[in-house]
Design an enzyme around this catalytic site. Structure first.
Site, PDB file in Angstrom:
ATOM      1  CE  LYS A  35      -3.016  -2.754  -1.688  1.00 13.85           C
ATOM      2  NZ  LYS A  35      -1.873  -3.851  -1.031  1.00 13.85           N
TER       3      LYS A  35
ATOM      4  CD  GLN B  54       1.834  -3.938  -1.259  1.00 15.15           C
ATOM      5  OE1 GLN B  54       0.907  -3.366  -0.699  1.00 15.15           O
ATOM      6  NE2 GLN B  54       1.427  -4.675  -2.299  1.00 15.15           N
TER       7      GLN B  54
ATOM      8  CG  ASP C 287      -2.520  -6.119   4.005  1.00 14.90           C
ATOM      9  OD1 ASP C 287      -3.545  -6.100   3.300  1.00 14.90           O
ATOM     10  OD2 ASP C 287      -1.542  -5.468   3.909  1.00 14.90           O
TER      11      ASP C 287
END
Ligand code: GUN
Length: 299
Positions: free
Chosen positions: A54, A98, A121
């Protein structure tokens, strides 16, 4: 006759190129460089790989990324303190935590704390809640489900009235993708470990989204001829003929499925690259909104 291959790698590369151009234009106009904070707790090797990918993609798109790699012993308070700082940092427009977090940390409290305007996200409970409601628009949609929808749209797959079957009900993929399909007027069935006659249910699918994390589970005999198959699974299996003795496969037995499917995504090179492309899009959108170039949301 084999299925048409859905080339996520090429589609994702086009999106990334577009984000790169739009980022350059945004920087030229505003003097602000979009910034993504990537927070990683613990030493899950797959998570480290994903975050590295990413951040590399950010760099290639002209987006700044700030890495925060915290030890597995990080306390809830320490993690929340970091999120609070990132929430107000002017150079951070998107915050990515994450998942999964180590077991001792309260994921829900962490995700709820993320500034909703920076929730690239889309995991803030308010964003997921809006996804589930008619007439509401989340500020961001989670990257993998949104990548799945983009692939279906790129391939012009009709969704209104289609029978869509989602294998798996995770917070990250299965549930949000099911909600997105409902929003597009598909008739959606969500399957899980207690589903009766799974092959029979899957055989009803005009569109199948496989997101269970079980290597090669879906067989040719499970598929309706002509079905569109989107394989979100990324499973490592032994392969003595491979250089490192393993290879990646999806949740769908590709060799079998491509004989009967109408369209199918490969693994790797299908959904995987789309996740990163959608995250970059969301980060640029967050920066534009925060800096004042309004971009309305639309799930
Ligand atoms: N873990 C697996 N997929 C994802 C994702 O898309 N975002 C985050 N933050 N964690 C993940």
């Amino acid at each position: 006759m084999g299925a048409v291959l859905i080339d996520g790698k090429t589609i994702a590369a086009q999106i990334r190129e577009r984000v790169k151009e739009q980022t350059a234009a945004f920087v030229a106009k505003t003097g602000v460089k979009p910034g993504l904070a990537a927070v990683l707790v613990g030493d899950n090797p797959a998570s480290h790989t994903y975050v590295k990918m990413k951040r590399k993609a950010c760099a290639e798109a002209g987006i700044e990324s700030f890495g925060f790699e915290l030890p597995a012993t990080t306390t809830q308070q320490e993690l929340e303190d970091l999120i609070n700082v990132l929430n107000i940092r002017q150079d951070v427009h998107g915050i990515l935590v994450q998942l999964p977090l180590p077991d001792h940390l309260n994921e829900e409290r962490v995700l709820r704390l993320v500034n909703i305007d920076k929730d690239v996200d889309g995991f803030h409970p308010e964003n997921i809640g809006k996804l589930a409601m008619k007439g509401r628009e989340p500020s961001f949609v989670p990257a993998t489900p949104s990548g799945v929808m983009r692939l279906l749209d790129e391939m012009k797959v009709p969704l209104a009235g289609a029978n869509a079957v989602v294998l798996g009900r995770s917070n990250i993929v299965g549930m949000p993708v099911a909600l997105l399909l409902v929003r597009r007027d598909a008739t959606v069935t969500v399957c899980h470990s207690r589903t009766k006659d799974l092959p029979g249910v899957v055989r009803q699918a005009d569109v199948l989204i496989a997101a269970v994390g079980r290597a090669n589970m879906v067989k040719q005999s499970w598929l309706k001829p002509g079905a569109v198959v989107i394989d979100v699974g990324i499973n490592r299996v032994d392969d003595p003929s491979a250089k490192n003795g393993t290879r990646l496969v999806g949740d769908v037995d590709f060799e079998e499925a491509e004989q009967v499917a109408g369209m199918i995504t490969p693994v790797p090179g299908g959904v995987g690259p789309m996740t990163i492309a959608m995250l970059l899009e969301n980060t640029l959108t967050a920066a534009k909104r925060i800096v004042g170039e309004a971009t309305p949301s639309k799930a």
